[in-house]
Motif scaffolding. Structure first.
Motif, PDB file in Angstrom:
ATOM      1  N   GLY A   1       0.754  -1.301   0.092  1.00 56.91           N
ATOM      2  CA  GLY A   1       0.045  -0.019  -0.276  1.00 56.91           C
ATOM      3  C   GLY A   1       0.829   1.336  -0.016  1.00 56.91           C
ATOM      4  N   GLN A   2       0.307   2.627  -0.165  1.00 55.65           N
ATOM      5  CA  GLN A   2       0.893   3.721  -0.059  1.00 55.65           C
ATOM      6  C   GLN A   2       1.749   3.942   0.973  1.00 55.65           C
ATOM      7  N   SER A   3       1.421   3.502   2.310  1.00 55.91           N
ATOM      8  CA  SER A   3       2.023   3.710   3.541  1.00 55.91           C
ATOM      9  C   SER A   3       2.803   2.442   4.113  1.00 55.91           C
ATOM     10  N   GLU A   4       3.578   1.971   3.212  1.00 59.29           N
ATOM     11  CA  GLU A   4       4.608   0.774   3.614  1.00 59.29           C
ATOM     12  C   GLU A   4       5.567   1.275   4.275  1.00 59.29           C
ATOM     13  N   THR A   5       5.798   2.843   3.924  1.00 58.01           N
ATOM     14  CA  THR A   5       6.957   3.172   4.768  1.00 58.01           C
ATOM     15  C   THR A   5       6.892   3.266   5.919  1.00 58.01           C
ATOM     16  N   ALA A   6       5.740   2.924   6.672  1.00 60.07           N
ATOM     17  CA  ALA A   6       5.558   2.716   8.112  1.00 60.07           C
ATOM     18  C   ALA A   6       6.575   1.614   8.655  1.00 60.07           C
TER      19      ALA A   6
END
Length: 342
Positions: free
Chosen positions: A173-178
């Motif tokens: 997803g777009q927030s896999e930077t988490a």
């Protein structure tokens, strides 16, 4: 992991100013007690204010006993075989003498808020191992499918003696930077694909990956997996690497058959050697600073929603925004003004 003789004192809700009391979870957790570890994670996940104060004190006391694990994040599209891969991977590590903790983040329903929390059933063999600890946690509303307290849970499993900590996220997803912002190495698990399917993998997620692993390289898909690995390797050459010290690798494996699992662990070793202790420490320092600001943001948002006057005005302001009577920016300024007492 040995327990230090001069142990920090942990204040609990039962402590007084003159008689500090060591948290009852402190010593058994350091001794590797699984029940104490599970209870400590439940404590840090609690939203009760008294639990939060106790959790903060416990974590502060445990900090000197943390940071000694290999922190890995593993993600991939649903159906790629993450659970099967992690189970095989974990069993391989245990056979090599490691203690493995898996923090598996289950998706929460946006409609009901519930989650399945079925990772122990999907990793049945691994969950039976004495040197394995699997903890499913609901993703809640946190972006990227990473529970808000996952970072703290990672510190707890490290203090309990687990030298490999794996965070499994919900999916791409777009927030896999988490998850990339809380681990030493970010591993992207991929299915055998190619051509147009390659375009479906988000560039942003590939850019974050330190290692790409094409799973299901067995049977009729073996050749497709090799072609996919070649395609991904060529694609990586067009991207800037995350670290100047490491060029992301692409591996193939069959989690079902257990082939290629050892090679993935070897790649983890090469990555850590390339980064060096200083590089890992530097990355963790940056992550800790990001954690600080994330916690500030989450805490402020929770406080804003609990504010009595904000709660009183919120429904009417949301209605005005929905009907177009008020611009969202103007409504936001009014809410913030109320919260700040302006």
């Amino acid at each position: 992991m040995p327990i230090r003789s001069a142990r920090p004192v942990v204040m609990t809700a039962l402590a007084t100013k003159t008689q500090p009391v060591e948290d009852p979870l402190f010593a058994p957790l350091l001794a590797g007690d699984r029940r104490a570890l599970a209870r400590a994670i439940t404590l840090v996940e609690s939203t009760r204010e008294d639990h939060r104060e106790r959790a903060d004190a416990l974590l502060t006391a445990l900090l000197p006993h943390t940071g000694r694990s290999v922190r890995l994040g593993i993600t991939g599209v649903p159906g790629v075989g993450k659970s099967t891969f992690i189970e095989r991977f974990g069993l391989h590590l245990i056979e090599a003498g490691h203690k493995v903790a898996v923090l598996a983040i289950d998706p929460s329903s946006k409609r009901t808020g519930g989650s399945i929390l079925g990772d122990k059933t999907r990793m049945e063999l691994l969950s039976r191992q004495a040197n394995a600890f699997i903890r499913p946690s609901p993703a809640g509303t946190t972006l990227g499918g990473v529970a808000r307290r996952t970072r703290e849970a990672m510190l707890l499993v490290e203090a309990a003696g687990h030298d490999v900590a794996i965070v499994e996220t919900v999916g791409v997803g777009q927030s896999e930077t988490a998850v990339a912002d809380m681990v030493d190495m970010f591993i992207l698990l991929l299915p055998p694909s190619g051509g147009d399917d390659l375009q479906g993998i988000k560039k942003g997620v590939v850019e974050l990956a330190d290692l790409l692993v094409v799973n299901k390289a067995d049977g009729d898909l073996a050749r497709a997996a090799q072609r996919s690995a070649s395609d991904y390797l060529n694609a990586l050459r067009l991207l800037y690497p995350v670290s100047a010290a490491w060029m992301p690798e692409v591996r193939t494996c069959s989690a079902v058959e257990g082939r290629g699992i050892a090679e993935v662990w070897d790649a983890v070793g090469r990555y850590r050697a390339a980064q060096g202790e200083a590089g890992i420490a530097r990355r963790r320092g940056v992550q800790a600073r990001a954690w600080l600001w994330n916690e500030i943001g989450e805490t402020l948002m929770a406080a804003l929603r609990r504010h009595p006057e904000v709660k009183r005005q919120l429904a009417a302001l949301e209605h005005d925004v929905e009907t177009g009577a008020l611009a969202p920016s103007a409504a936001a300024r009014r809410i913030l003004g109320t919260f700040l007492g302006r």
